[in-house]
Design an enzyme around this catalytic site. Structure first.
Site, PDB file in Angstrom:
ATOM      1  CG  ASP A  37       6.092  -3.395   3.915  1.00  0.00           C
ATOM      2  OD1 ASP A  37       5.258  -3.744   4.389  1.00  0.00           O
ATOM      3  OD2 ASP A  37       6.774  -4.020   3.841  1.00  0.00           O
ATOM      4  CG  ASP A  47       6.873  -6.113   8.414  1.00  0.00           C
ATOM      5  OD1 ASP A  47       5.826  -7.450   8.690  1.00  0.00           O
ATOM      6  OD2 ASP A  47       6.758  -5.230   7.704  1.00  0.00           O
TER       7      ASP A  47
END
Length: 256
Positions: free
Chosen positions: A136, A155
């Protein structure tokens, strides 16, 4: 039956470029961006792009999207948690591919939404299976708090795909249902039997059977002869052809 399924699948793939493009673009952009960020940033490093709003913050995530674990991290070890999400992601991908097949004739919006969801799920699945964690690097800050934690392109695609999916069901689902019903009626004959276009070839009448079904009196009848069709009153007597010559001879004798 298998041949029929593959024929339908091939027919669908010919016009499924929107959802397929969404899957490929989301998956490729997600994986490429992760590799680029991982190559230039170290874990825990933060680069502010818009102060107080947006920054790059590179971390490794062993939980679900947006670092959510749903309380499972309290009962499962990190390795078990990763295995759990791998299994769940594979099941979800199979389910969404099935839904995409069911919705293959519906509005392009819902198909693109499913493509984004599938592409995002695939991108994170690759990370979990290869690295045993998800990379991330995006971070949104609202009122000084990171409301979503750190996330990635996959995401984002999952969230936008779910939003588009909801918009379709709220505003477009009923219209799609009406169009499908009209299409089915148009493809059916007046007596309710499907037209030849939607009927399997094995059930359609062949040219040979159509030719055999013609009346026998049209195929077996032979033309009558000229003598049989001529009226009886018009039959020619062979002797009639000789009468003019005999009359001419009698007239000659009389003149003599």
């Amino acid at each position: 039956m298998k041949d029929n399924f593959f024929a339908k699948l091939w027919s669908y793939l010919k016009y499924a470029w929107r959802e397929l493009l969404a899957i490929v673009v989301v998956a490729v952009v997600d994986l490429v961006s992760k590799n680029v960020v991982e190559s230039i940033m170290t874990e825990g490093q933060k680069i502010t792009v818009i102060p107080g709003l947006f920054s790059f913050y590179f971390t490794y995530n062993e939980k679900a999207a947006y670092s959510f674990a749903f309380g499972l991290d309290k009962v499962l070890t990190p390795n078990q948690l990763i295995n759990f999400f791998v299994v769940i992601t594979i099941i979800a991908l199979i389910a969404f591919f099935f839904i995409l097949w069911i919705f293959r004739k519906r509005n392009p919006l819902v198909r693109v939404a499913l493509g984004m969801i599938i592409g995002g799920a695939f991108g994170n699945l690759v990370d979990r299976m290869v690295l045993r964690k998800v990379r991330d690097f995006l971070c949104l800050t609202v009122f000084g708090k990171d409301i979503f934690g750190s996330f990635n392109v996959a995401d984002m695609a999952l969230v936008f795909g779910v939003i588009l999916f909801a918009i379709y069901f709220i505003f477009l689902f009923d219209k799609d249902e009406e169009k499908l019903k009209e299409t089915k009626k148009a493809c059916a004959s007046p007596n309710g039997v499907e037209s030849a276009e939607n009927t399997p070839e094995s059930e359609q009448p062949s040219e040979t059977s159509t030719a055999v079904s013609q009346p026998e009196n049209e195929t077996s009848a032979s033309p009558a002869s000229a003598d049989e069709q001529r009226p009886t009153g018009e039959n020619v007597n062979p002797d009639d052809t000789e009468q003019p010559d005999e009359i001419a001879e009698e007239n000659h004798d009389t003149d003599a």
